[in-house]
Structure formats: C-alpha cells, structure tokens
Write an enzyme that holds these catalytic residues in place. Sequence first.
Site, PDB file in Angstrom:
ATOM      1  N   LYS A  12       0.854  -1.190   0.000  1.00 39.42           N
ATOM      2  CA  LYS A  12       0.000   0.000   0.000  1.00 39.42           C
ATOM      3  C   LYS A  12       0.884   1.233   0.000  1.00 39.42           C
ATOM      4  CE  LYS A  12       0.758   1.343   4.484  1.00 39.42           C
ATOM      5  NZ  LYS A  12       1.468   2.600   4.845  1.00 39.42           N
ATOM      6  N   ASP A 137      -2.410  -0.946  10.915  1.00 35.43           N
ATOM      7  CA  ASP A 137      -2.705  -0.961   9.482  1.00 35.43           C
ATOM      8  C   ASP A 137      -3.401  -2.238   9.023  1.00 35.43           C
ATOM      9  OD1 ASP A 137      -1.664   1.542   9.131  1.00 35.43           O
ATOM     10  OD2 ASP A 137       0.217   0.888   8.217  1.00 35.43           O
TER      11      ASP A 137
END
Length: 285
Positions: A12, A137
């Site tokens: 990401k 996350d």
Amino acid sequence: MTKKIILPSPAKLNLFLYITNKRVDGYHELQTLFQFLDFGDDISLEVNESGEIELLNAIEGVAKEQNLIYRAAKLLQNHTACSKGAKIGVTKRLPMGGGVGGGSSNAATVLVGLNHFWQTGLSLEQLAELGLSLGADVPIFVRGFAAFAEGVGEKLVACQPRESWYVVLKPNVSISTAAVFQDPNLPRNTPKRTLSRLLSEEWTNDCEKVVRDHYFEVEDLIAELLQYATFRLTGTGACIFAEFESEAEAKAVFAHKPHNIFGFIAKGQNRSPLHQMLNLTTFPQ
C-alpha cells in the site's frame, strides 16, 4: 481444500499524510489516503484437519509466537474455536521497514484467506476488528478498499482516487516511526480539510521534511532523481514513490534508479488484489 493456494499480499501507499493534532494521550490525529498496489508478497495456504499451524518460512531471529503470520492464524483459530490447521508459506518481495505495509498485509491476507478456506464465517468488519490487535494498518488490508483515514487512523471512508502507475524505491536506511513522531520539528497543526477538497489539491506528506533532514539516504535519493520525477515519502518511509499516467513513463524513470537501490513498478488498485481474487465485496454499499 488439500491443494496449496497462493494468495496476494499487496503493498500500500499513503498518497498523502497530514498531522492535524497531538492529543493529550500522546497519539497524533491525522488525515491520510491509502491505496493498494498490484505488487506485493505471496502467501501460500494449505488447509488441513490437523489443528496445527505450521510456518514453512521461519524468519531468522524471530520466534514463531512473534511472527505476525503465525499470530494471525492462531488469533482466528482461537477466536472461532476452529479445529482445522494450515501450512503457511510466504514469498517476500516487499522490503522490511519500507512503510508499504508488508507485515500488516501478510497478517491480513492470512486472516482473510483462512476465514475463507476454513469457512469460519466472520465478516470483513469482524475480521478487521480482530486484526487491529495485530497492528494499526491490518484493518486497512482486511477491509480491502482504498480509504481516507482520519483520527488516529481508525475512521475510514471508502475512496476511489485515480489508479496511477508508480515507481516505488527503498533508500538503504531504516527509519524509526516513533522517532519521526517524537521529533519537535514535525508539523502537528495542519488544518483539517474535507476529503473532496483534499482530492482536488496537490498531495504532500507532513513527515517528509523531518525524514529528509535526518536521513541523508532519503534526501540524496530524492534529489538525485528530481531531474526525472518528483518523488515523495509514503508514511514515515523509508520508501519513496513517484506517480505516472502510464507504465511506459514509469519504466523510463525506473531505468534511472541507482543499481544499489531496491525498487519496483506497480499500478494503484482501489480494490485489493486479494479481495479481487476471492471475489469478496469490499466497497461499502
């Protein structure tokens, strides 16, 4: 399921990162935009009836009980009282400590994959809540949609930024996230903006100046490549990235990276490659 299944564990990027407040409890409030990439690690799963979790790739110096992949599997197994087991392997492509989510993504892929193949029946939202105990996350990767995050990162809104091409490079340095957030020169009062306004503006990262001031490896690499493209920091680094409209443009700039620097070319994905593969609904309706 007896055959081995290979699942993507995507990287990401934080396309922007703004720090809007430091709370009395020490946590920083922020505004950031996460997007997945079509590049990452691979996780192999082989489900069985043994009840045992077997790691096929041990990380040197890391006890099994500290390994995020193992912890994710045991967490789901214990939470759901599942009697099944699995052999789990990982093919690593993402750099350690690069700020592109390698460990969190691995844990999320294990949670989502085993929930699917063990048929333990948890929703993505339930899995995300479970995954939060493994890392801040992890829920991003479990939910599987590009997201605008606020607060300390817990408030998520599905978002669909442009799916650009990126060159991602890893300077030869490790950066302490804690040290960055403790730095007295870190901006902590950037004005909050609406998502619609942010999407119309040029994006930056409040952590970048602090990191470039303290880590010459990041500063020098960004400066060296400035004649070809503008690179910026993702999260607290160490990875940097530049955005392009086409793969050809990305390849042209990638050709100029120093030979001793790890990097890759990838396309932005607003739906996680994992969720695409498993045909999981990800964007909130």
